[in-house]
Design a protein around this motif. Structure first.
Motif, PDB file in Angstrom:
ATOM      1  N   THR A 228      34.511  51.023  50.290  1.00 26.26           N
ATOM      2  CA  THR A 228      35.965  50.932  50.280  1.00 26.26           C
ATOM      3  C   THR A 228      36.554  51.071  48.881  1.00 26.26           C
ATOM      4  OG1 THR A 228      35.852  49.474  52.200  1.00 26.26           O
ATOM      5  CG2 THR A 228      37.927  49.511  50.995  1.00 26.26           C
ATOM      6  N   TYR A 229      35.907  50.439  47.884  1.00 28.06           N
ATOM      7  CA  TYR A 229      36.499  50.360  46.545  1.00 28.06           C
ATOM      8  C   TYR A 229      35.681  51.078  45.474  1.00 28.06           C
ATOM      9  CZ  TYR A 229      39.174  46.758  48.888  1.00 28.06           C
ATOM     10  OH  TYR A 229      39.974  46.089  49.766  1.00 28.06           O
TER      11      TYR A 229
ATOM     12  N   LYS B  60      37.130  52.748  42.350  1.00 27.57           N
ATOM     13  CA  LYS B  60      37.761  51.948  41.305  1.00 27.57           C
ATOM     14  C   LYS B  60      36.801  50.971  40.635  1.00 27.57           C
ATOM     15  CE  LYS B  60      42.170  52.113  43.676  1.00 27.57           C
ATOM     16  NZ  LYS B  60      42.463  51.865  45.052  1.00 27.57           N
TER      17      LYS B  60
ATOM     18  N   LEU C  91      35.753  39.983  47.312  1.00 26.38           N
ATOM     19  CA  LEU C  91      36.929  40.839  47.152  1.00 26.38           C
ATOM     20  C   LEU C  91      37.887  40.253  46.116  1.00 26.38           C
ATOM     21  CD1 LEU C  91      38.508  43.330  47.924  1.00 26.38           C
ATOM     22  CD2 LEU C  91      39.412  42.088  49.897  1.00 26.38           C
TER      23      LEU C  91
ATOM     24  N   GLU D  49      39.609  42.015  42.849  1.00 29.00           N
ATOM     25  CA  GLU D  49      40.987  42.416  43.138  1.00 29.00           C
ATOM     26  C   GLU D  49      41.824  42.663  41.886  1.00 29.00           C
ATOM     27  OE1 GLU D  49      42.484  39.460  45.874  1.00 29.00           O
ATOM     28  OE2 GLU D  49      42.528  40.945  47.479  1.00 29.00           O
TER      29      GLU D  49
ATOM     30  N   LEU E 254      41.392  46.202  40.597  1.00 24.82           N
ATOM     31  CA  LEU E 254      41.629  47.348  41.483  1.00 24.82           C
ATOM     32  C   LEU E 254      42.906  48.082  41.086  1.00 24.82           C
ATOM     33  CD1 LEU E 254      40.742  45.793  44.946  1.00 24.82           C
ATOM     34  CD2 LEU E 254      39.329  47.259  43.520  1.00 24.82           C
TER      35      LEU E 254
END
Length: 107
Positions: free
Chosen positions: A48-49, A52, A100, A104, A107
């Motif tokens: 998902t990330y 980044k 997460l 965060e 991100l």
């Protein structure tokens, strides 16, 4: 193919400390039950990330130097680095929400 890259004692500095993106490091071992619980969560976060944040894992059985140098005293240990500096660390299996939150702000 895994979205989480294997990192070793030999390339830790290049991959983690010199990264231009934040890096989440998962220190694990094949005998560690909680490590097996957290691995799919980190894989999901990486898918998902991953554009980044760089997600890597280190097998502590074959890479003893880096964990010793980074105060890894229990497994799994999850560390977040940014700009070559350790900014967050967790020991033990954590839920997705905790991991997460750890990334965060980057991100």
């Amino acid at each position: 193919m895994s979205a989480v890259t294997e990192v070793t004692d030999a390339n830790f500095e290049e991959v983690v400390l010199k990264s231009d993106k934040p890096v989440m490091v998962d220190y694990w071992a094949d005998w560690c039950g909680p490590c097996k619980q957290v691995a799919p969560i980190i894989e999901e976060l990486a898918k998902t990330y991953g554009d980044k944040v760089t997600f890597v894992k280190m097998d502590t059985n074959v890479n003893p130097v880096t964990p010793a140098n980074n105060q890894v005293l229990g497994l799994p240990t999850i560390q977040v680095y940014t700009g070559g500096e350790l900014v967050k660390a967790f020991t033990g299996a954590k839920p997705k929400s905790v991991l997460l939150r750890a990334i965060e702000e980057y991100l």
